[in-house]
Scaffold this motif. Structure first.
Motif, PDB file in Angstrom:
ATOM      1  N   LEU A   1       0.950  -1.099   0.041  1.00 52.28           N
ATOM      2  CA  LEU A   1       0.059  -0.048  -0.023  1.00 52.28           C
ATOM      3  C   LEU A   1       0.980   1.206  -0.192  1.00 52.28           C
ATOM      4  CD1 LEU A   1      -2.590  -0.852   2.697  1.00 52.28           C
ATOM      5  CD2 LEU A   1      -2.913  -0.869   0.056  1.00 52.28           C
ATOM      6  N   PRO A   2       0.549   2.352  -0.670  1.00 53.86           N
ATOM      7  CA  PRO A   2       1.352   3.531  -0.492  1.00 53.86           C
ATOM      8  C   PRO A   2       0.970   4.200   0.685  1.00 53.86           C
ATOM      9  CG  PRO A   2      -1.036   3.725  -1.934  1.00 53.86           C
ATOM     10  CD  PRO A   2      -0.679   2.532  -1.817  1.00 53.86           C
ATOM     11  N   ALA A   3       1.774   4.985   1.263  1.00 46.56           N
ATOM     12  CA  ALA A   3       1.972   5.754   2.625  1.00 46.56           C
ATOM     13  C   ALA A   3       0.404   6.226   2.855  1.00 46.56           C
ATOM     14  CB  ALA A   3       3.077   6.814   2.632  1.00 46.56           C
ATOM     15  N   ASN A   4      -0.195   6.655   2.137  1.00 42.15           N
ATOM     16  CA  ASN A   4      -1.412   7.653   2.529  1.00 42.15           C
ATOM     17  C   ASN A   4      -2.473   6.518   2.789  1.00 42.15           C
ATOM     18  OD1 ASN A   4      -1.182   7.039  -0.329  1.00 42.15           O
ATOM     19  ND2 ASN A   4      -3.198   8.347  -0.928  1.00 42.15           N
ATOM     20  N   PHE A   5      -2.476   5.202   2.409  1.00 37.83           N
ATOM     21  CA  PHE A   5      -3.127   4.005   2.850  1.00 37.83           C
ATOM     22  C   PHE A   5      -2.743   3.463   4.235  1.00 37.83           C
ATOM     23  CE2 PHE A   5      -4.936   5.187  -1.309  1.00 37.83           C
ATOM     24  CZ  PHE A   5      -6.070   4.650  -1.375  1.00 37.83           C
ATOM     25  N   ARG A   6      -1.792   4.094   4.913  1.00 33.66           N
ATOM     26  CA  ARG A   6      -1.401   3.284   6.201  1.00 33.66           C
ATOM     27  C   ARG A   6      -1.325   4.457   7.260  1.00 33.66           C
ATOM     28  NH1 ARG A   6       4.360   0.592   4.296  1.00 33.66           N
ATOM     29  NH2 ARG A   6       4.358   0.392   6.259  1.00 33.66           N
ATOM     30  N   CYS A   7      -1.758   3.967   8.356  1.00 26.26           N
ATOM     31  CA  CYS A   7      -1.905   5.061   9.308  1.00 26.26           C
ATOM     32  C   CYS A   7      -1.366   4.236  10.836  1.00 26.26           C
ATOM     33  CB  CYS A   7      -3.301   5.480   9.552  1.00 26.26           C
ATOM     34  SG  CYS A   7      -3.603   6.644  10.979  1.00 26.26           S
ATOM     35  N   GLN A   8      -0.273   5.134  11.268  1.00 25.77           N
ATOM     36  CA  GLN A   8       0.132   4.624  12.557  1.00 25.77           C
ATOM     37  C   GLN A   8      -0.813   4.775  13.660  1.00 25.77           C
ATOM     38  OE1 GLN A   8       3.225   2.929  12.756  1.00 25.77           O
ATOM     39  NE2 GLN A   8       3.237   2.979  10.658  1.00 25.77           N
ATOM     40  N   VAL A   9      -0.888   3.783  14.427  1.00 26.66           N
ATOM     41  CA  VAL A   9      -1.820   4.050  15.594  1.00 26.66           C
ATOM     42  C   VAL A   9      -1.236   3.297  16.989  1.00 26.66           C
ATOM     43  CG1 VAL A   9      -3.822   4.512  14.423  1.00 26.66           C
ATOM     44  CG2 VAL A   9      -3.386   1.888  15.134  1.00 26.66           C
ATOM     45  N   GLU A  10      -1.712   3.341  17.950  1.00 22.65           N
ATOM     46  CA  GLU A  10      -1.481   2.288  19.098  1.00 22.65           C
ATOM     47  C   GLU A  10      -2.893   1.595  19.580  1.00 22.65           C
ATOM     48  OE1 GLU A  10      -0.209   4.808  22.319  1.00 22.65           O
ATOM     49  OE2 GLU A  10       1.903   4.516  21.924  1.00 22.65           O
ATOM     50  N   LEU A  11      -2.754   0.406  19.515  1.00 24.55           N
ATOM     51  CA  LEU A  11      -3.765  -0.421  19.723  1.00 24.55           C
ATOM     52  C   LEU A  11      -3.835  -0.422  21.112  1.00 24.55           C
ATOM     53  CD1 LEU A  11      -5.983  -2.477  19.000  1.00 24.55           C
ATOM     54  CD2 LEU A  11      -4.228  -4.368  18.934  1.00 24.55           C
TER      55      LEU A  11
ATOM     56  N   THR B   1       0.975  -0.023  16.202  1.00 25.18           N
ATOM     57  CA  THR B   1       0.821  -0.819  15.020  1.00 25.18           C
ATOM     58  C   THR B   1       0.330   0.101  14.004  1.00 25.18           C
ATOM     59  OG1 THR B   1      -0.315  -2.612  14.187  1.00 25.18           O
ATOM     60  CG2 THR B   1      -1.521  -1.279  15.876  1.00 25.18           C
ATOM     61  N   GLU B   2      -0.214  -0.410  12.983  1.00 22.76           N
ATOM     62  CA  GLU B   2      -0.865   0.547  11.765  1.00 22.76           C
ATOM     63  C   GLU B   2      -2.164   0.138  11.297  1.00 22.76           C
ATOM     64  OE1 GLU B   2       1.885   0.511   8.601  1.00 22.76           O
ATOM     65  OE2 GLU B   2       2.029  -1.480   8.450  1.00 22.76           O
TER      66      GLU B   2
ATOM     67  N   ILE C   1     -10.278   6.265  19.956  1.00 27.93           N
ATOM     68  CA  ILE C   1     -11.236   5.908  19.142  1.00 27.93           C
ATOM     69  C   ILE C   1     -11.566   4.370  19.261  1.00 27.93           C
ATOM     70  CG2 ILE C   1     -11.620   5.476  16.415  1.00 27.93           C
ATOM     71  CD1 ILE C   1      -9.412   7.109  15.783  1.00 27.93           C
ATOM     72  N   VAL C   2     -13.145   4.380  19.530  1.00 29.31           N
ATOM     73  CA  VAL C   2     -13.595   2.985  19.775  1.00 29.31           C
ATOM     74  C   VAL C   2     -14.353   2.689  18.586  1.00 29.31           C
ATOM     75  CG1 VAL C   2     -15.184   2.112  21.286  1.00 29.31           C
ATOM     76  CG2 VAL C   2     -13.851   3.742  22.187  1.00 29.31           C
ATOM     77  N   VAL C   3     -13.991   1.148  18.080  1.00 29.74           N
ATOM     78  CA  VAL C   3     -14.701   0.830  16.904  1.00 29.74           C
ATOM     79  C   VAL C   3     -15.314  -0.642  17.708  1.00 29.74           C
ATOM     80  CG1 VAL C   3     -14.376  -0.550  14.876  1.00 29.74           C
ATOM     81  CG2 VAL C   3     -12.527   1.293  15.291  1.00 29.74           C
ATOM     82  N   SER C   4     -16.688  -0.256  17.407  1.00 30.40           N
ATOM     83  CA  SER C   4     -17.715  -1.467  17.882  1.00 30.40           C
ATOM     84  C   SER C   4     -18.041  -2.297  17.025  1.00 30.40           C
ATOM     85  CB  SER C   4     -18.934  -0.709  18.313  1.00 30.40           C
ATOM     86  OG  SER C   4     -18.654   0.184  19.293  1.00 30.40           O
ATOM     87  N   THR C   5     -17.965  -3.725  17.377  1.00 33.79           N
ATOM     88  CA  THR C   5     -18.237  -4.738  16.592  1.00 33.79           C
ATOM     89  C   THR C   5     -19.660  -5.377  17.006  1.00 33.79           C
ATOM     90  OG1 THR C   5     -16.793  -6.468  17.897  1.00 33.79           O
ATOM     91  CG2 THR C   5     -15.916  -5.027  16.192  1.00 33.79           C
ATOM     92  N   CYS C   6     -19.833  -6.361  15.811  1.00 33.22           N
ATOM     93  CA  CYS C   6     -21.253  -7.259  15.934  1.00 33.22           C
ATOM     94  C   CYS C   6     -21.130  -8.333  16.870  1.00 33.22           C
ATOM     95  CB  CYS C   6     -22.017  -7.366  14.840  1.00 33.22           C
ATOM     96  SG  CYS C   6     -21.157  -8.355  13.852  1.00 33.22           S
TER      97      CYS C   6
ATOM     98  N   ARG D   1      -5.335   4.584  19.718  1.00 37.48           N
ATOM     99  CA  ARG D   1      -5.161   6.046  19.974  1.00 37.48           C
ATOM    100  C   ARG D   1      -4.121   6.510  18.881  1.00 37.48           C
ATOM    101  NH1 ARG D   1      -2.438   6.198  25.848  1.00 37.48           N
ATOM    102  NH2 ARG D   1      -0.886   5.050  24.880  1.00 37.48           N
ATOM    103  N   THR D   2      -4.350   7.749  18.714  1.00 36.87           N
ATOM    104  CA  THR D   2      -3.391   8.498  17.789  1.00 36.87           C
ATOM    105  C   THR D   2      -3.637  10.043  17.968  1.00 36.87           C
ATOM    106  OG1 THR D   2      -3.224   8.983  15.312  1.00 36.87           O
ATOM    107  CG2 THR D   2      -5.385   8.419  16.139  1.00 36.87           C
ATOM    108  N   GLY D   3      -2.665  10.554  17.121  1.00 32.93           N
ATOM    109  CA  GLY D   3      -2.873  12.129  17.475  1.00 32.93           C
ATOM    110  C   GLY D   3      -3.583  12.790  16.455  1.00 32.93           C
ATOM    111  N   GLN D   4      -4.352  11.987  15.692  1.00 33.06           N
ATOM    112  CA  GLN D   4      -5.246  12.527  14.559  1.00 33.06           C
ATOM    113  C   GLN D   4      -6.434  11.799  15.023  1.00 33.06           C
ATOM    114  OE1 GLN D   4      -4.704  15.306  12.802  1.00 33.06           O
ATOM    115  NE2 GLN D   4      -2.415  15.250  13.486  1.00 33.06           N
ATOM    116  N   LEU D   5      -7.303  12.009  15.961  1.00 31.03           N
ATOM    117  CA  LEU D   5      -8.456  11.108  16.048  1.00 31.03           C
ATOM    118  C   LEU D   5      -9.572  11.573  15.384  1.00 31.03           C
ATOM    119  CD1 LEU D   5      -8.739  11.302  20.271  1.00 31.03           C
ATOM    120  CD2 LEU D   5      -8.146   9.422  18.798  1.00 31.03           C
TER     121      LEU D   5
END
Length: 820
Positions: A699-709, A719-720, A780-785, A802-806
């Motif tokens: 993936l190009p860089a703009n399709f990847r995003c660094q975050v903390e799980l 992770t990303e 950020i909270v991602v809810s699942t079914c 968690r990320t600097g760009q919530l």
């Protein structure tokens, strides 16, 4: 799409209606398609090759490509326009060869077409100087270790670019590099030379021998090896990481986070270019200033050469070790090397030249422009007489045989080459034996084909026939010590008497025991029958250690390495009496493939040993001056191979249909390491992110995003997020390449199990931003079914990031998955 530069002929002999046959002789074109840059040269008739200007001011152009709505741009144009279409930019299409397609510019693009676009651009420039409809021959260079499928892609790309199939020829890069210098300064017949090609993405080393005094370009590849990734791209990444770390030290983490935001892809592209310029400056100056710019916000970071050298030292060491291993595999000592040539754009680094000089004891040979050497030398390499093996064919003949094909019927051996004026060094151990010997040698342990005389070979076959059915370790000891084999053949149990780990360890470590058994072959049976303890005195004689003499006594490389008193002292300090070393070595030998066994025999500093506990219950280490002992029990414990490492990645349980579409493409990640041998038994845990991208697509860089799980409380795991678009076989998804124990935040229990985390539209129910009053940490909270039995994520679990760009990241997840 661009029209074909060189129209295909209707017949093999056709040269085009406009060819000026009476005015100019034919011409040939060479293209060195590199990881970072591409170079080309042409040759008119029998003249000298001439580099082609691929840009207005340079003989090479970037290999980069850019997929836009209007087509594919290449070279400097692609790099300049990358700011407008950042999701369509790929700076190193060569590294994609091996996968069918890649996702660029919002669509799947065949990798072959990306390569063809670069070759087509070179063809357009070549037509300006060639003056003909098409060249008589097109020479494409490739890394020595590329297998057939990768070479096939390169050839197919050439045809797609408009080159006729009857003119395309492939030349190994190291052969071309040596041929360039051999044309002006021919090496002596039989001389060994090496090529160290340190490019943008890979480091490749090849050792070759000049086989013919009449034709210095006739070169035989003795050994080759490569490391990927290892090159300028890796060094750029290390330098960029160091610059960003400096910004963090200045409390400018906000700027670092902003650079990683996909919305600022243009700023990231500028930063990467600044890093590349800084790397080049550090090869000439004592320091470099790297600018980090985002709008009106600007920071300058200064890196000194000393800091840079320390930063890249581990990578340079890897390259030097690769060179040393390749020389050992070719059975060429450093002192016997006629010359070593540096090529590739990264070879200009001062740290590379300094370390290579230290290894050689003299300066390596440097070319005026290492980026043009391969393109120019390809013409000289192609000039080998047709009666000789072409460099391309020689490369395939020099490749090590596949151990899995060892039982295949013997193929007719090629006719022997005309002998050189002086005898060449022994061929690489991996070369197949002559046809008349191959079937007979198939049962002979590996060293029989390394260094034996004719009489020794017949003796080896006799040992092998009597040792059939024994472990590889027992066969090895009997091979090195044929007198032991002869003595044991007279006993009721035969050679199987010694096929036991403690017994073999005793023969390797107890002084005088092997000679006693040769004189009294029934001794081993009596010792085992009475549960005998054998002593290994602490005071050991000098010279080559006894375990090495018993196990590797037919390898001059091992014997020479330990004749040195200093080497012997180091061995004594680290291995003591050698009993644990003996067990580890036997298990390693039993696990190794035939090719790996050959490499062990050539490498006294062998470092790839099987994992596990090598201390047997039969051992007892004495205190102080007390001798160690080995107990020979009646029960037999045969040396055996270590099983391949099981995959550390667990397939998620009860996936949804949309998740299953991704898991099918990840199937190989859950299988044990393939191939067997030491490579499988010692396989390292692969990088989870690289593994996922290799299976699902880069993936190009703009399709990847660094975050903390997020875990419990303030715990976060770096992770990303990988944003994969929908294809014909897969829906859109956000894939998190995290492999570890993750907490279910809704219950506080470890309920997660599986790799990777795949968020698809049929799993995610919503995305929100939440503040936890316990620690006031926004995330950020991602809810699942609910999904009974599901493990990754668990049924109804919340995934917290968690990320600097919530806001930006949360909105992107919502838009990508179509969820509120």
């Amino acid at each position: 799409m661009m029209a074909r530069i060189f129209p295909r002929p209707t017949t093999p002999g056709h040269r085009g209606l406009n060819r000026r046959c009476t005015e100019l002789p034919g011409w040939s074109l060479s293209i060195d398609f590199g990881t970072s840059n591409t170079a080309a040269a042409y040759r008119r008739g029998g003249g000298d090759p001439v580099p082609i200007m691929l840009t207005n001011d340079a003989h090479q152009m970037p290999s980069a490509v850019l997929v836009t709505p209007d087509g594919i741009q290449v070279g400097a144009t692609a790099r300049r326009s990358a700011r407008r279409f950042p999701d369509g930019f790929e700076r190193s299409p060569k590294r994609l060869i091996g996968q069918d397609t890649t996702y660029l510019g919002g669509r799947d693009v065949p990798v072959q077409s990306l390569v063809a676009a670069v070759l087509r651009a070179v063809a357009a420039k070549a037509s300006e100087v060639g003056g003909d409809d098409r060249p008589d021959s097109v020479l494409l260079t490739y890394p020595q270790d590329w297998a057939g499928p990768r070479r096939d892609v390169l050839r197919a790309a050439a045809l797609e670019a408009g080159f006729a199939p009857d003119v395309v020829r492939l030349i190994p890069e190291p052969v071309a590099a040596v041929a360039y210098h051999a044309h002006t300064t021919p090496p002596p017949p039989g001389a060994a030379v090496a090529v160290f090609d340190f490019g943008g993405g890979t480091c490749d080393v090849a050792v070759l021998r000049a086989a013919d005094a009449d034709n210095p370009a006739d070169l035989r590849v003795l050994a080759s090896a490569g490391a990927d990734p290892l090159g300028g791209d890796v060094i750029d990444h290390l330098l960029a990481t160091a610059v960003l770390a400096r910004l963090d030290d200045r409390d400018r983490g906000d700027l670092v986070q902003a650079l990683r935001d996909p919305a600022n892809a243009k700023a990231l592209h500028r930063f990467r270019n600044e890093v590349e310029v800084g790397k080049r400056e550090l090869s000439e100056n004592e320091q470099a200033r790297v600018m980090v710019e985002l709008g009106d916000d600007e920071e300058i970071v200064t890196i000194t050469r000393a800091e840079f050298d320390e930063l890249i030292a581990p990578q340079i060491r890897r390259a030097i070790e690769l060179t040393e291993r390749t020389l050992a595999q070719a059975q060429v000592a450093v002192a016997d090397l006629h010359k070593l040539y540096l090529t590739g754009g990264s070879s200009y680094l001062l740290a590379v030249q300094r370390e290579m000089t230290a290894m050689l004891g003299r300066s390596p040979e440097k070319f005026d422009d290492p980026k043009l050497v391969v393109a120019l030398g390809a013409h000289h390499a192609a000039a080998a007489p047709p009666t000789k093996a072409s460099p391309e064919r020689a490369a395939s003949q020099a490749s090590p045989p596949d151990p899995r094909q060892a039982a295949a019927p013997a193929r007719p051996a090629p006719a022997p080459a005309r002998p050189a004026a002086t005898p060449p060094a022994p061929e690489r151990a991996a070369a197949p034996p002559p046809e008349t010997e191959q079937a007979a040698e198939s049962a002979v342990p590996v060293t029989a084909s390394l260094m034996m005389s004719s009489a020794g070979m017949h003796a080896a076959r006799a040992v092998a026939s009597g040792a059939a059915g024994l472990s590889a370790a027992a066969q090895r000891v009997l091979m090195v010590n044929p007198a032991l084999m002869t003595a044991l053949a007279a006993t009721p149990e035969g050679p199987a008497t010694v096929d036991d780990l403690p017994t073999l360890a005793a023969l390797m470590c107890v002084p005088g025991l092997l000679d006693q058994v040769c004189a009294d072959p029934g001794l081993i049976g009596r010792l085992r029958g009475s549960n005998t303890l054998l002593k290994i005195p602490q005071a050991r004689p000098g010279g080559v250690p006894l375990p090495i003499r018993v196990f590797f006594g037919d390898s001059p490389y091992w014997l020479r390495a330990y004749e040195d008193p200093a080497a012997r002292r180091r061995w004594d300090d680290s291995e003591g009496p050698g009993d644990i070393w003996a067990v580890r070595t036997m298990r390693t030998w039993c696990t190794a493939t035939t090719q790996e066994q050959r490499e062990i025999l050539l490498s006294p500093q062998w470092a790839t040993w099987v994992p596990g506990e090598h201390y047997l219950d039969a051992f007892h280490h004495g205190d102080g001056d007390e001798p160690d002992t080995i107990w020979l029990p009646p029960a037999i414990e045969r040396p055996s191979a270590v099983a391949p490492k099981a995959s550390q990645f667990v397939r998620p349980a009860h996936p949804t249909p949309q998740q299953e579409a991704y898991l099918r493409d990840l199937a190989e990640a859950y299988a044990p390491a393939g191939g067997g041998g030491l490579a499988a038994a010692t396989a390292r845990q692969p990088d989870s992110g690289k593994l996922v991208r290799a299976r699902l697509g880069e993936l190009p860089a703009n399709f990847r995003c660094q975050v903390e799980l997020m875990g419990v409380a303030m715990t976060g795991f770096s992770t990303e997020l990988l944003f994969y678009q929908a294809t014909a076989t897969r829906p859109s998804a956000v894939v998190i390449p995290f492999n570890g124990g993750t907490y279910d935040m809704t219950t506080g229990r470890i309920g997660w199990g599986g790799f990777p985390i795949i968020l698809t539209p049929d799993v995610v129910t919503g995305v929100r931003i939440k503040t936890d009053w316990a620690n006031a940490q926004r995330r950020i909270v991602v809810s699942t079914c609910p999904r009974p039995g599901a493990s990754c994520p668990p049924s109804g679990a919340d995934l917290q990031l968690r990320t600097g760009q919530l806001n930006a990241v949360a909105n992107r997840i919502r838009a990508h998955l179509g969820r509120p």
